[in-house]
Structure formats: structure tokens, C-alpha cells
Design an enzyme around this catalytic site. Structure first.
Site, PDB file in Angstrom:
ATOM      1  N   GLU A  47       0.843  -1.193   0.000  1.00 12.62           N
ATOM      2  CA  GLU A  47       0.000   0.000   0.000  1.00 12.62           C
ATOM      3  C   GLU A  47       0.888   1.257   0.000  1.00 12.62           C
ATOM      4  OE1 GLU A  47      -3.651   1.670   2.828  1.00 12.62           O
ATOM      5  OE2 GLU A  47      -2.112   0.365   3.689  1.00 12.62           O
ATOM      6  N   LYS A 132      -8.712   3.910  -2.474  1.00  9.95           N
ATOM      7  CA  LYS A 132      -9.230   3.339  -1.226  1.00  9.95           C
ATOM      8  C   LYS A 132     -10.536   4.030  -0.839  1.00  9.95           C
ATOM      9  CE  LYS A 132      -7.501   1.998   3.356  1.00  9.95           C
ATOM     10  NZ  LYS A 132      -6.315   2.070   4.266  1.00  9.95           N
ATOM     11  N   CYS A 166      -5.415  -2.599   2.313  1.00 11.35           N
ATOM     12  CA  CYS A 166      -5.348  -2.676   3.769  1.00 11.35           C
ATOM     13  C   CYS A 166      -6.716  -2.910   4.397  1.00 11.35           C
ATOM     14  CB  CYS A 166      -4.678  -1.415   4.300  1.00 11.35           C
ATOM     15  SG  CYS A 166      -4.014  -1.556   5.975  1.00 11.35           S
TER      16      CYS A 166
END
Length: 337
Positions: A47, A132, A166
Site C-alpha cells: 500500500e 481506497k 489494507c
């Protein structure tokens, strides 16, 4: 008889050259070449690997951290842009599929940064740009949330590939939306999180999330996590001994490959830099699906229904005539069951 892809996957566990996008992209290109030389056809990076994670959100108060946001903005990259072109060329040169996390800045606002995962094809094409959806906890001080337009599974030579960053891997509906598009290979990108609460084991948390998605979906998961370099500790903590001890906490990173039975295909790598390689045979996903296919026979779509809105959400839409207004009112959406 149609055989599904068989290939070698590589999960890269590494630290960026902190807050230096040029040097970090150069490091990524070197690691792509190394993994490809070992036979990898899918290479997954951590990430926001380019150019690193905003640890100051956890070690400083928001006022202290504000100058660091500015520093990260200057070190973030445009998508598309020259750094992305360099990564695309590396994927093309080695004929590999690459997933890599970046900090993405945009032209319309100086206050917007995205936590973005790029999916690059073996011909150097930019297949996907996933932002994200929900920054986790203190991350909200840095990143703006993305929209559903990037929640896509991409058809690649290594199979139908989906990506999440994540904490998104704890979002059951986000994961289901990828499985319902036929995902068989899941790439999840993490950062080392030594700044978590005392009773939180990041390595265990990554393993649990990865095993859960693999087992529930009967898919292979390739998980890549960053590491904490001495450079990161020095940059963020300086002479603050409490912060230095916090950032040195063990079991803050895990990378590896998990199979459709939820078990690691090979031993995961914990904390240390390196590359985990594993052979993947997607034909191994077939028989487990006969038992539990949550996007097929092992569900009740007359009872449960998931609606996913994939409409892009720009900050402003300019309507120039009545035809445009009609089109705007009929914005498309995707419905997944």
C-alpha cells in the site's frame, strides 16, 4: 477441457525510499526485474509504496502533522503521469502484471490525496486505478475516500484480478462485490503498522483477513506489506524515544500467498524485507467452489441483494444542454447479487 492459468506470484515486502518518489519508483523497477527473473508473472507491492505512509498521523497531533501533509503532497504522483509511465514500461519490459500502491494527487484540489492501487498489465497498459474507499482511523487526516467506479475485477493473463488496500479487506461488501465479478486472484496491499494499540498484532491481523477472503471466496490471495526502515524511523521520530520504540515494534508486517482453503501456500514473511514466491494453480479453486460458492449456489439471492453504485463522483458536473442533463440523470450503476 479448459485449464485455468497456472503461474508464479510474488509478494514484495519492502520499504520505500521514504518521501522520495523518483528513488522509490526506481526501487520498484529493480524489484519488478528481480521478481520477473525468478519467474513471477504477478507482482504485488505494498500500500502507498510510492513514496510511503503518513506515520505522523499516529505519532503527532494534527497541528504538528500538518506540515507533513504538505511534504507528502509534494512527494505524491499524478495518475497518469511520468512515474506511472516508468512503472508501466517495467511491466511491459518484463511481461508481468503489477499491482502497486501510490499516493495520488489530483489537479482540481490541493487538499485531495488518494490512497491508490494501480494495476498494470503485461503489455504496459494501465488496467485499473483503485482509490481506497474509506481511509482507516487516523488516515482520514491525509486521504480522501474514493468512489465505486474503481471497484472492478480486471481480466489479466493470470486470471480475473481484484485489488483492495489494507483495511478495505475487512469490508465484507467490498470483498463480495469483487467475488461477484468472478475474482479468482485477490491482491491486497498493506503497510506495516507498529503504531497500533498494544493488543493488536498486525501480522496476525493481515493473516486472518487474507485467510478469510481466500476461504470464503475460494480464491488465491497475494498480500504485500511494507516494512519500517531505519530511514523512516529517523525521519518520523527523530530524537523522540517513545516514537522510536513504537516504530520498532515487531510483528507489524506480513506478506505471502494464501490458497482457496485459507491456508498459506508457502511460509509468509514477517517484518523482514524480501519477496515471497508461490506457485498458483487456479484450477484448485474449482472443487472448493462446489462446497461453498457464496456468489452462486451457496447463497439466497431472493433473500440477500447487494447494490453497488459505480458512478464516478467528480466534485462538479457541468451541464451544457438538455441532452446532457438527461444523460446525467440516467447515470449508470452496477447491481451485484
Amino acid at each position: 477441457m479448459r485449464d485455468l492459468p497456472r503461474f508464479t506470484a510474488a509478494a514484495v515486502q519492502s520499504a520505500p525510499v521514504y518521501l522520495d518518489p523518483a528513488a522509490t519508483v526506481d526501487k520498484a523497477v529493480t524489484l519488478i526485474g528481480e521478481a520477473a527473473a525468478h519467474g513471477a508473472r504477478l507482482i504485488v507491492f505494498p500500500e502507498v509504496f510510492v513514496p510511503g505512509y503518513p506515520y505522523w498521523n499516529w505519532t503527532m497531533n494534527p497541528v504538528q502533522g500538518s506540515p507533513w501533509f504538505e511534504r507528502l503532497w509534494h512527494a505524491s504522483i499524478e495518475v497518469p503521469g511520468p512515474y506511472v509511465d516508468t512503472l508501466r514500461e517495467a511491466a511491459r519490459q518484463h511481461a508481468v502484471t503489477v499491482v502497486i500502491g501510490v499516493n495520488e494527487r489530483v489537479s482540481h484540489s490541493l487538499g485531495v490525496l488518494y490512497n491508490t492501487l494501480l494495476t498494470l498489465g503485461p503489455e504496459g497498459d494501465l488496467l485499473g486505478v483503485h482509490r481506497k474507499l474509506v481511509p482507516t482511523w487516523a488516515e482520514k487526516l491525509t486521504w480522501t475516500g474514493g468512489d465505486g467506479s474503481s471497484l472492478q475485477v480486471h481480466q489479466t493473463p493470470v486470471g480475473p484480478l481484484g485489488v483492495l488496500a489494507c483495511g478495505e479487506n475487512t469490508n465484507t461488501l467490498a470483498r463480495f462485490s469483487l467475488l461477484a465479478q468472478g475474482e479468482l486472484v485477490h491482491a491486497s496491499a498493506y503497510i506495516a503498522l507498529p503504531v497500533a494499540p498494544d493488543d493488536y498484532d498486525m501480522a496476525d491481523a493481515i493473516a486472518v483477513r487474507t485467510a478469510a477472503h481466500s476461504f470464503e471466496g475460494k480464491v488465491f490471495s497475494v498480500v504485500a506489506c511494507s516494512t519500517i526502515s531505519p530511514e523512516i524511523v529517523d525521519t518520523i521520530a527523530g530524537d523522540d524515544q517513545d516514537a522510536r520504540r513504537m516504530l520498532a515494534r515487531p510483528r507489524s508486517a506480513l506478506s505471502g500467498v494464501f490458497g482457496p482453503d485459507g491456508r498459506p501456500v508457502t511460509d509468509p514473511l514477517i517484518d523482514d524485507e524480501g519477496i515471497v514466491y508461490a506457485d498458483i494453480d487456479l484450477n484448485r479453486c474449482i472443487q472448493p467452489k462446489q462446497m461453498h460458492d457464496i456468489v452462486g449456489h451457496y447463497n439466497r439471492f431472493d433473500v440477500f441483494r447487494l447494490h453497488v453504485d459505480t458512478t464516478p463522483r467528480p466534485p462538479v458536473t457541468f451541464v451544457t444542454d438538455q441532452h446532457d442533463a438527461a444523460v446525467e440523470g440516467d447515470a449508470p450503476s452496477m447491481e451485484e447479487s
